[in-house]
Design a protein around this motif. Structure first.
Motif, PDB file in Angstrom:
ATOM      1  N   CYS A  32       0.672  -1.208   0.112  1.00  0.00           N
ATOM      2  CA  CYS A  32      -0.060  -0.002  -0.068  1.00  0.00           C
ATOM      3  C   CYS A  32       0.905   1.231   0.070  1.00  0.00           C
ATOM      4  N   VAL A  94      -8.157   7.510  -0.247  1.00  0.00           N
ATOM      5  CA  VAL A  94      -8.806   6.165   0.363  1.00  0.00           C
ATOM      6  C   VAL A  94      -8.914   5.078  -0.731  1.00  0.00           C
ATOM      7  N   CYS A  96      -9.378   0.959  -1.154  1.00  0.00           N
ATOM      8  CA  CYS A  96      -9.745  -0.426  -0.505  1.00  0.00           C
ATOM      9  C   CYS A  96      -9.948  -1.552  -1.316  1.00  0.00           C
ATOM     10  N   GLU A  98     -11.099  -5.773  -1.237  1.00  0.00           N
ATOM     11  CA  GLU A  98     -11.729  -6.709  -0.643  1.00  0.00           C
ATOM     12  C   GLU A  98     -11.155  -7.935  -0.944  1.00  0.00           C
ATOM     13  N   TYR A 103     -11.156  -6.919   4.512  1.00  0.00           N
ATOM     14  CA  TYR A 103     -10.720  -5.828   3.582  1.00  0.00           C
ATOM     15  C   TYR A 103      -9.244  -5.119   3.805  1.00  0.00           C
ATOM     16  N   VAL A 105      -7.848  -1.347   3.753  1.00  0.00           N
ATOM     17  CA  VAL A 105      -8.029   0.185   3.440  1.00  0.00           C
ATOM     18  C   VAL A 105      -6.751   0.638   3.583  1.00  0.00           C
ATOM     19  N   ILE A 133     -15.085   2.928   8.133  1.00  0.00           N
ATOM     20  CA  ILE A 133     -14.454   1.662   8.573  1.00  0.00           C
ATOM     21  C   ILE A 133     -15.346   0.861   9.427  1.00  0.00           C
ATOM     22  N   VAL A 142     -11.430  -5.612   8.986  1.00  0.00           N
ATOM     23  CA  VAL A 142     -10.622  -4.777   8.201  1.00  0.00           C
ATOM     24  C   VAL A 142      -9.260  -4.677   8.721  1.00  0.00           C
ATOM     25  N   VAL A 144      -6.270  -1.442   8.229  1.00  0.00           N
ATOM     26  CA  VAL A 144      -6.308  -0.147   7.704  1.00  0.00           C
ATOM     27  C   VAL A 144      -4.880   0.448   7.883  1.00  0.00           C
TER      28      VAL A 144
END
Length: 252
Positions: A32, A94, A96, A98, A103, A105, A133, A142, A144
């Motif tokens: 990310c 943002v 995301c 899946e 998830y 994010v 969230i 999730v 993050v």
């Protein structure tokens, strides 16, 4: 699963340094990136040789500003951009992805500004992002990750007293925002694994801050409580250069 999060402070700039060598060494399943500072096509062109990853991008409407990207070995079930709130959704902050059981994010939280001129906006952004969230958590857990632009506790920055309520990233408003994330059940993976360790993920380019380790921990990987028992490692990888941030890692 190995996840890496990295604010690259310009994907085209870091690509001219040792970024691809670093990527080979890091060998993440999911990468990310924040602050790509490029439009979608420019990010795709820059990362064209990462052919063993699926690439997803979210660029800001303003060129050369903000932006996020996800590289994933496994093809996600779906990828969505933004929060669905108009005032927040033009800066590419943002992204995301899946997967079957969770998830991911990727977030680049807005900076409150040199004169704290965006602090009130930041307060609303944090609240809306938390709601986003928690809505997702109703479906599956999730992860993050990203640049949250806040040092949560005095241990998370070098000069806490001189920066408190004076510098973006360490005001009570921003600290309260992070408190709300944690109090809602999200787990700060690095702090869970290293309760007392002083380690930073960001250093200003000024005053030889990195050489002197005058830094801030403002990059985080948070996970839903139901995933926290699966965390094997959470680390800050300070020996990787090319940005004013270093990568952070999670192994589950």
């Amino acid at each position: 699963m190995k996840l890496i999060s990295w604010n690259v402070n310009g994907i085209r700039a870091i690509a001219k340094k040792d970024f691809f060598e670093s990527l080979n060494t890091l060998d993440p399943d999911i990468l990310c990136l924040q602050e790509t500072k490029a439009q979608d096509l420019e990010v795709e062109k820059t990362l064209a040789n990462c052919s063993n990853y699926y690439l997803y991008t979210n660029s800001a409407s303003q060129k050369g500003y903000s932006g996020t990207a996800i590289l994933s070995r496994e093809k996600p079930m779906g990828v969505t951009k933004d929060m669905g709130i108009e005032e927040h959704d033009n800066e590419g902050r943002v992204l995301c992805a899946e997967y079957a059981n969770y998830y991911v994010v990727n977030v680049y939280v807005p900076n409150s500004g040199q004169q704290l001129e965006r602090l009130e906006y930041r307060k609303k952004w944090d609240a809306d992002f938390l709601n986003y969230i928690k809505a997702m958590e109703k479906h599956k857990p999730v992860i993050v990750c990203g640049d949250f632009n806040v040092a949560h506790r005095p241990i998370d920055l070098k000069n806490d007293k001189s920066n408190y309520n004076k510098t973006a990233g360490y005001t009570q408003v921003e600290i309260d925002g992070m408190d709300n994330f944690i109090n809602s059940g999200l787990v700060d993976t690095f702090r869970k694994m290293h309760p007392t360790e002083i380690k930073y993920s960001y250093w200003s380019y000024r005053f030889k801050s990195r050489e002197r380790d005058v830094g801030w921990r403002i990059d985080y990987i948070l996970v839903s409580e139901s995933l926290s028992g699966m965390v094997n490692q959470a680390s800050i990888l300070q020996n990787y250069y090319g940005s004013d941030h270093c990568p952070i890692a999670l192994i589950m």
